[in-house]
Design an enzyme around this catalytic site. Structure first.
Site, mmCIF file in Angstrom:
data_model
loop_
_atom_site.group_PDB
_atom_site.id
_atom_site.type_symbol
_atom_site.label_atom_id
_atom_site.label_comp_id
_atom_site.label_asym_id
_atom_site.label_seq_id
_atom_site.Cartn_x
_atom_site.Cartn_y
_atom_site.Cartn_z
ATOM 1 N N ASP A 38 34.288 67.662 70.196
ATOM 2 C CA ASP A 38 33.452 66.918 69.310
ATOM 3 C C ASP A 38 32.134 66.792 70.146
ATOM 4 O OD1 ASP A 38 34.914 66.329 67.087
ATOM 5 O OD2 ASP A 38 35.821 64.096 67.587
ATOM 6 N N SER A 83 33.884 68.012 55.621
ATOM 7 C CA SER A 83 34.182 67.100 56.362
ATOM 8 C C SER A 83 33.688 66.161 57.410
ATOM 9 C CB SER A 83 33.761 68.760 57.692
ATOM 10 O OG SER A 83 33.322 67.925 59.402
ATOM 11 N N LEU A 84 33.754 65.694 58.379
ATOM 12 C CA LEU A 84 33.403 64.311 57.982
ATOM 13 C C LEU A 84 32.110 63.278 59.759
ATOM 14 C CD1 LEU A 84 36.757 61.800 57.957
ATOM 15 C CD2 LEU A 84 34.152 61.675 56.123
ATOM 16 N N LYS A 119 42.574 57.576 60.534
ATOM 17 C CA LYS A 119 42.562 59.202 60.796
ATOM 18 C C LYS A 119 43.853 59.858 61.510
ATOM 19 C CE LYS A 119 39.113 62.628 61.403
ATOM 20 N NZ LYS A 119 39.567 63.681 62.414
ATOM 21 N N ARG A 140 42.803 75.002 54.410
ATOM 22 C CA ARG A 140 41.309 74.375 54.176
ATOM 23 C C ARG A 140 41.015 75.252 54.553
ATOM 24 N NH1 ARG A 140 37.292 69.844 57.491
ATOM 25 N NH2 ARG A 140 38.022 71.515 59.224
#
Ligand code: IVH
Length: 676
Positions: A38, A83-84, A119, A140
Site C-alpha cells: 500500500d 479497487s478501493l 474487509k 478479477r
C-alpha cells in the site's frame, strides 16, 4: 529536484509494483506485506500528483492488478471490478466524508449512513447468474478482464448454483471474496505462506478436483452488472444476499457518522485476532444507491467507498547500530538501534537481537535493511534481513569478547542441564566490579519483591550511582541526605520521604533479604526455600564458614545449578562484605515456620489488581504462613478472590459467575485478625 532523478525514482517504483503485482496475481505469492505494498502504491500516486509530467497510461493508479494467467480463458467483466482507496487515520476518514459532502453540495452537518463491512483478505470473484442459474465465475484479473474459473468456483459449497427466490434479479454479477478459514489453513501451512496464498493457489488449480480438496469459503458483498434489482441501498442488498442463499459477513453493520465508524473500527480491531478469517481493514460504503450513483468514480475507485486499513504490526527499517546491554547477571544482550519507524501507532527505535547466536543465525549486520515486528507488549524484534539491500561494506558483526562496561572477558557458560554451552555470553567480572552489573543489582535490591523501597526507582539508582552516593547495597542505608537535598529535582520533603521509606524497610524477612541479594538462579520461590531451610540470617551467613554447600542439594526444589550459584556467591569477597555490613544495619526476621493449622487452612486465594502497601509476594507469603494456598486462575477450586485497584475484569466476572467470595484487602486482613 532534478527532473531526471524524479523520473528515475518513479520508474523504479512502478517497476517494483509491477513485479509485486505479477508475483501476487500470477504466482500467488507476496514478497512484501500488504502495508508495504500500500505504501509503495501511495508513494507512486503521490509522486504523480506532485509532478504532473510523470503520469502515463501505465500508471498503477489507472491499471489494477496484473494480467490474468494464461492458463484460463479470459472473459470481460460487463462492469469493471474496481479497487478501493485506503484510509489509515481518522483524518483520512474525515476527508473522505468531506469530499462526499462537497461533491453532493450538502452542508457539513448532513448525516450519511454507511455500511461497515470487515474487509476479508482473500481473492475477489465475480459470479454471473442468468435467470437464477450460475453461468460463469471470473477472477478479477486486471479489473477489465478476468479469468474464467467457473469450474473451480463451482466446487465451493458457499456458492449457490441455482437460485429460485422470486425477487432474485434476472441477471446479476454477485461479487465477493473467496478465502480460507484460519482453522482450515493450519492443515495446509506447510504448502502456503498465508491463508490468502492458499486460497489463491487453490482457485487457480488447473484441475477443479484439486480445488475441491481445499475448503474454500465465499462471502458476498457487492454486485457488478445487474438487471432487475429491487433494493435501493447496500444494507438491504446485503440482507437480500442472505435471503438468496449467499453467506455475508456476520460483522457487517449500518453506521452513521465518522465517530461511530471509528468506534466500530476499534471494536473490530480488538476482535481481529479471535476471528477465524484474516481481515485487513473495514470497507465503508455510502448506504444509499442513489447517492452512490451520483458520486460515481475517480480513476479506478468509487467516491462512495473506502477501505479503512488496520495498522500493520510489521515495518521495514535500517539498523543504525548494535548496542550491547548488560543485565544484572552479566548477560550481554544485543539491541539493534534502528531508524525510528511507526509500527501500529508506536514509534519503534530499538529492537532486541536476543543473543550472539541469533545475530549469527540471521546474519544481522549494521546497515542492513530489516523487517521489524512489534506484537502486543513484547519488545520489538527483527524478523528478517533484506539481503538484496546489503552493501559489500557491511561487515559481519563481531560479538565483543570483552565486557563493554568493565573490560572483563566475556564467556559462554556450560549449562549443567542442557549439557551445552549457553547461547548467552556474559561478563565474567564479579558483580560489583562492573558498573552496569552493579547498577542492575542495586535496582533489583530496591525493587518491589525485594526491599520494596517506595520512591527508589531505577532512574534514582542510576543517578545516585553516578554521583557516588551508592556503590553497594549497604550504602542505601547511609545516604548523604544533605547532598541529595541539594540535587536537581530534590527538596526537603522528598528527601524526608525517601529517608522514611528506607528506614521502614530496615526490618525485613529472611526470604526477601535472600531474594534481594540477587544471587543468580535464586528467584523468589528459591529464596523462600532457602529461608525455610536456614531459619535465620546467622545460619545463612555461616555458610561461608562451614562450606556445607553440598547439603543444599537435599532441599526439595533446589538443584545443582542453584547450589553452584550459591557457592559462587559466597566465594566472592565483595558479597561477604555486603552480608557483613547489611547484617549490622538490618533487622532480618527469622523464617516463620508455616503453621499446619493456621487461620486460612483449606482455603484458596487469588489476588487481582494492585493492593495498597503490600506486594504480591508478600500477600502470598502471608497466605502460606497461615496455612492457606494461592492459585493462579479462577476456577471452582477458588474460595476467595482478593481484589485491589484495576482488577482484571474477566477474573472478577468469572468469580461472580462461579459465586466465589470477592473480598478486598481489609476484609482479607480481618480474616487474619489484622488491620492494615
Ligand atoms: S467492495 C467498488 N466490499 O477489497 C467496490 N470489497 O481493494 C469494490 N474486499 O477487490 C469492492 N471485502 O477483494 C468490497 N466488503 C467488501 C470487501 C471488499 C473485501 C476486497 C475486494 C476488493 C478489494 C478492494
Amino acid at each position: 529536484m532534478d527532473k531526471n532523478l524524479i523520473q528515475k525514482e518513479y520508474k523504479e517504483k512502478v517497476k517494483s509494483l509491477k513485479y509485486y503485482n505479477q508475483r501476487y496475481y500470477n504466482d500467488n505469492t507476496s514478497e512484501i506485506s500488504d502495508s508495504e505494498y500500500d505504501d509503495l502504491k501511495k508513494n507512486i500516486i503521490e509522486l504523480e500528483k506532485k509532478y504532473k509530467f510523470l503520469k502515463s497510461t501505465n500508471s498503477p493508479s489507472i491499471t489494477i492488478g496484473y494480467k490474468p494467467s494464461k492458463n484460463f480463458k479470459k472473459i470481460s467483466h460487463k462492469v469493471p471490478m474496481l479497487s478501493l482507496a485506503n484510509a489509515f487515520t481518522k483524518e483520512d476518514l474525515v476527508n473522505f466524508e468531506k469530499k462526499i459532502l462537497n461533491f453532493l453540495s450538502k452542508s457539513k452537518n448532513t448525516t450519511i449512513s454507511y455500511t461497515a463491512e470487515p474487509k476479508i483478505d482473500g481473492i475477489s470473484a465475480s459470479l454471473t447468474y442468468l435467470n437464477g442459474k450460475l453461468v460463469y465465475g471470473l477472477s478479477r484479473g486486471d479489473g477489465k478482464e478476468g479469468e474464467d474459473i467457473t469450474a473451480n468456483l463451482s466446487t465451493i459449497k458457499d456458492i449457490p448454483k441455482i437460485i429460485l427466490t422470486k425477487d432474485f434479479p434476472e441477471e446479476i454479477d454477485v461479487r465477493g471474496e473467496v478465502f480460507i478459514q484460519n482453522s482450515d489453513f493450519k492443515a495446509l501451512k506447510d504448502n502456503f505462506a498465508n491463508p490468502r496464498n492458499a486460497a489463491s493457489g487453490s482457485l487457480r488449480q488447473k484441475n477443479p478436483e484439486d480445488t475441491k480438496k481445499i475448503p474454500l469459503k465465499f462471502i458476498a458483498y457487492t454486485f457488478g452488472f445487474v438487471k432487475g434489482l429491487k433494493v435501493n441501498n447496500q444494507y438491504d442488498f446485503l440482507n437480500k444476499l442472505t435471503e438468496w442463499g449467499f453467506k455475508t459477513n456476520p460483522l457487517n453493520r449500518l453506521i452513521s457518522g465518522i465517530d461511530n465508524l471509528f468506534i466500530n473500527y476499534n471494536e473490530i480491531e480488538k476482535k481481529r485476532a479471535d476471528l477465524n478469517f484474516d481481515i485487513d481493514g473495514i470497507v465503508y460504503k455510502v448506504n444509499d444507491f442513489a447517492l452512490q450513483n451520483r458520486l460515481g468514480f475517480v480513476a479506478n475507485a468509487p467516491r462512495w467507498a473506502i477501505a479503512h486499513k488496520f495498522s500493520s504490526n510489521k515495518g521495514i527499517s535500517k539498523i543504525l547500530d548494535i548496542d550491547i546491554q548488560i543485565g544484572r547477571t552479566g548477560a550481554l544482550t544485543p539491541v539493534a538501534k534502528i531508524k525510528p519507524i511507526n509500527i501500529g501507532g508506536v514509534l519503534v527505535s530499538n529492537a532486541t537481537l536476543h543473543n550472539e547466536d541469533e545475530i549469527n543465525r540471521k546474519d544481522i549486520r549494521i546497515g542492513d535493511t530489516v523487517t521489524v515486528e512489534r506484537a502486543g507488549d513484547v519488545i520489538p524484534h527483527i524478523l528478517s534481513v533484506d539481503f538484496k539491500k546489503r552493501a559489500k561494506t557491511y561487515k559481519k558483526f563481531i560479538f565483543p569478547n570483552k565486557c563493554p562496561s568493565c573490560g572483563s572477558k566475556t564467556i559462554k557458560e556450560f549449562n549443567l542441564i542442557t549439557k551445552k554451552k549457553d547461547a548467552v555470553r556474559r561478563c565474567s567480572s564479579e558483580g560489583y566490579d562492573c558498573e552496569k552489573i552493579a547498577i542492575e543489582k542495586l535496582k533489583h535490591f530496591v525493587s518491589k519483591e525485594a526491599f520494596n523501597i517506595d520512591g527508589f526507582g531505577k532512574k534514582i539508582v542510576e543517578n545516585f550511582w553516578k554521583l557516588n552516593l551508592i556503590k553497594f547495597p549497604q550504602d542505601i542505608f547511609s545516604l548523604d541526605y544533605n547532598k541529595i537535598e541539594k540535587l536537581d529535582g530534590w527538596g526537603r520533603l522528598s528527601v524526608q520521604n525517601l529517608r522514611f521509606s528506607i528506614t521502614v524497610k530496615k526490618k525485613i524477612s529472611l526470604e526477601r533479604f535472600i531474594y534481594a541479594l540477587g544471587i543468580r538462579h535464586i528467584g523468589f520461590e528459591n529464596a523462600k526455600l532457602l529461608s525455610k531451610y536456614f531459619g535465620s540470617f546467622a545460619k545463612f551467613k555461616d555458610l561461608s564458614n562451614n562450606n556445607k554447600y553440598n547439603d543444599l542439594i537435599n532441599i526439595d526444589g533446589i538443584g545443582e545449578t542453584q547450589v553452584s550459584s550459591i557457592k559462587n556467591f559466597f566465594l566472592n569477597r565483595a558479597n561477604l562484605k555486603i552480608l557483613h555490613e547489611l547484617g549490622k544495619i538490618l533487622s532480618i526476621s527469622n523464617a516463620v515456620s508455616i503453621k499446619k493449622d493456621g487461620l486460612l487452612i483449606n482455603k484458596t486465594f487469588l489476588v487481582t489488581g494492585k493492593l495498597n502497601g503490600i506486594s504480591r509476594a508478600e500477600i502470598k507469603s502471608l497466605i502460606e504462613e497461615n496455612s492457606g494456598t494461592t492459585v493462579s486462575s479462577v476456577s471452582k477450586k477458588l474460595d476467595y478472590l482478593i481484589i485491589g485497584d484495576n482488577p482484571t475484569k474477566k477474573k472478577v466476572l468469572n468469580a461472580k459467575e462461579l459465586k466465589i467470595k470477592i473480598i478486598n484487602h481489609d476484609q482479607f486482613l480481618k480474616m487474619l485478625n489484622k488491620t492494615s
